[in-house]
Scaffold this motif. Structure first.
Motif, short mmCIF file in Angstrom:
data_model
loop_
_atom_site.label_atom_id
_atom_site.label_comp_id
_atom_site.label_asym_id
_atom_site.label_seq_id
_atom_site.Cartn_x
_atom_site.Cartn_y
_atom_site.Cartn_z
N MET A 12 -8.86 -2.15 -2.04
CA MET A 12 -8.17 -1.75 -0.81
C MET A 12 -7.71 -2.98 -0.02
SD MET A 12 -7.83 1.56 -0.61
CE MET A 12 -7.10 1.13 -2.21
N ASP A 15 -4.33 -4.47 -1.08
CA ASP A 15 -3.12 -3.75 -0.66
C ASP A 15 -2.30 -4.61 0.30
OD1 ASP A 15 -1.95 -0.90 -0.94
OD2 ASP A 15 -1.85 -1.22 1.22
N LYS A 18 1.02 -6.60 -0.39
CA LYS A 18 2.33 -5.93 -0.33
C LYS A 18 3.05 -6.24 0.98
CE LYS A 18 0.27 -2.16 -3.07
NZ LYS A 18 -0.27 -0.77 -3.02
N SER A 19 2.33 -6.80 1.94
CA SER A 19 2.94 -7.13 3.24
C SER A 19 3.18 -8.62 3.41
CB SER A 19 2.05 -6.62 4.38
OG SER A 19 1.92 -5.22 4.32
N ARG A 31 16.53 -6.84 1.11
CA ARG A 31 15.41 -7.37 1.90
C ARG A 31 14.76 -8.49 1.11
NH1 ARG A 31 10.82 -5.77 -0.67
NH2 ARG A 31 10.94 -3.83 -1.88
N GLU A 37 4.98 -7.39 -5.40
CA GLU A 37 6.03 -7.04 -6.38
C GLU A 37 6.49 -8.26 -7.16
OE1 GLU A 37 8.59 -4.94 -3.68
OE2 GLU A 37 9.35 -6.76 -2.75
N LEU B 26 1.41 2.28 2.58
CA LEU B 26 0.47 1.16 2.53
C LEU B 26 -0.75 1.54 3.37
CD1 LEU B 26 2.63 -2.08 2.95
CD2 LEU B 26 2.23 -0.67 0.92
N VAL B 27 -1.87 0.89 3.10
CA VAL B 27 -3.10 1.18 3.84
C VAL B 27 -2.90 0.97 5.34
CG1 VAL B 27 -5.47 0.39 4.21
CG2 VAL B 27 -4.64 0.75 1.88
N ASP B 28 -2.07 -0.01 5.72
CA ASP B 28 -1.86 -0.28 7.16
C ASP B 28 -0.79 0.63 7.76
OD1 ASP B 28 0.60 -1.27 6.35
OD2 ASP B 28 0.21 -3.34 6.93
N SER B 30 2.29 0.72 7.55
CA SER B 30 3.52 0.09 8.04
C SER B 30 4.77 0.64 7.36
CB SER B 30 3.43 -1.42 7.84
OG SER B 30 3.18 -1.73 6.49
N ARG B 31 4.63 1.12 6.12
CA ARG B 31 5.78 1.66 5.39
C ARG B 31 5.28 2.34 4.12
NH1 ARG B 31 6.34 -1.48 0.91
NH2 ARG B 31 5.65 -3.65 1.09
N GLU B 33 4.96 2.60 0.06
CA GLU B 33 4.94 1.57 -0.98
C GLU B 33 6.05 1.85 -1.98
OE1 GLU B 33 1.38 1.37 -3.34
OE2 GLU B 33 1.58 3.41 -4.06
N ASN B 34 6.40 0.85 -2.77
CA ASN B 34 7.39 1.05 -3.82
C ASN B 34 6.71 1.00 -5.19
OD1 ASN B 34 7.60 -1.72 -5.03
ND2 ASN B 34 8.22 -2.24 -2.94
N ASN B 142 -5.28 5.05 -1.14
CA ASN B 142 -4.40 4.61 -0.05
C ASN B 142 -4.26 5.69 1.03
OD1 ASN B 142 -3.85 2.23 -1.62
ND2 ASN B 142 -1.88 2.06 -0.57
#
Lengths: 195, 195
Positions: A12, A15, A18-19, A31, A37, B26-28, B30-31, B33-34, B142
């Motif tokens: 977890m 994760d 990803k940010s 973006r 990724e 996402l865990v936070d 914010s958006r 995931e892809n 998640n």
């Protein structure tokens, strides 16, 4: 915590990769890409390009390195290669991050990931030379295919990028002519400063 | 095109997986995931959780499957599991995608990736059962850690998710108590509809 709970905590925590934004843009320029990724992209590049490695490589080992090589950025962030100030304490920040993040795992799994990261950083094995070459090649390819979007307006010199690509020359010599071709195109188009 | 050029074309094409959005956040929160970063997450879960697989697994093989299993979504998109209409022609759309995307590669590499995808879809080997279990577990984790953000307001029943998690019970039985605990919490919090 049980062993399994430790593993879930780690899974977890990561994760957050990803940010972590990189300077490189997606090919479609929509973006910036993130380090998770990017790591996925490297892992698939390892599968596809292994035959071009300068030395025989254990693809599975190189893939594991690609998957784990940026985990320290969860705490340390992605340091832009041409950021002189940020690079001064990069090693120290990343080392602290490695200690915290990997130690979320059970001891022997933490040691295994730490060893993979150390190996990637030391660039002293065939797999780490291959993985480092991929790590330099991927943003070059994305910058190229996105019309120089990651370079333009930054006043970057062709010789800076050429120097940055040295691991590709060593680890993926078959790709070197492509690197030179891309730099020629980038300089001709004005995306990079010619000198 | 040379062999190397074909490989580079493929590696640039798959950059598009970074733009395929999934329903999972996402865990936070914010958006969303892809699918590229989701695939990276699964690949690392394979490394960490292999010891809990129901049967002995070749981790390297399961990792390759995790990395490649969603590539068809570049053309076919991510079909939400509870979208009845989208799931009607999912198999056909994904098959066309597999043919186009994998055939960018040299023949034997295309065949290897196609075989990995077929294996993942058929769920008939220890590695594919393990990889499918991870593919179901990751969004559950998640959703859980993001406070039910992927479930809330969607009128999803606990029994629907429980059914969806069946591959975890089969492929990762040691994780099943955690799945039940998460569903209990989600239902108690009102993120999922209890029946």
């Amino acid at each position: 915590m049980t062993r399994c709970e430790q593993q879930i905590e780690f899974l977890m925590e990561i994760d957050k990769l990803k940010s972590v934004e990189r300077q490189t843009l997606l090919v479609d320029c929509s973006r910036r890409e993130n380090s998770a990724e990017h790591s996925w992209h490297l892992a698939l590049m390892a599968q596809v390009l292994a035959e071009h490695a300068a030395e025989p490589v254990d693809v599975s080992h190189a893939t594991q390195m690609a998957l784990a090589h940026d985990l320290v950025e969860i705490d340390a962030g992605d340091t832009y290669v041409y950021d002189a100030v940020g690079n001064q304490d990069k090693a120290e920040r990343e080392l602290r991050a490695a200690v915290r993040i990997f130690s979320l795992l059970p001891t022997e799994q933490a040691a295994k990931l730490r060893a993979l990261w150390d190996e990637f950083e030391a660039v002293a094995t065939p797999e780490s030379r291959f993985a480092n070459a991929l790590d330099r090649l991927q943003p070059l390819l994305n910058n190229w295919r996105s019309g120089g979007a990651g370079w333009r307006g930054r006043n970057i010199r062709r010789t800076q990028v050429l120097q940055r690509m040295e691991p590709v020359r060593l680890g993926l010599p078959a790709l070197w002519p492509l690197v030179i071709r891309i730099l020629d195109e980038a300089a001709a188009a004005g995306w990079l400063r010619e000198e």
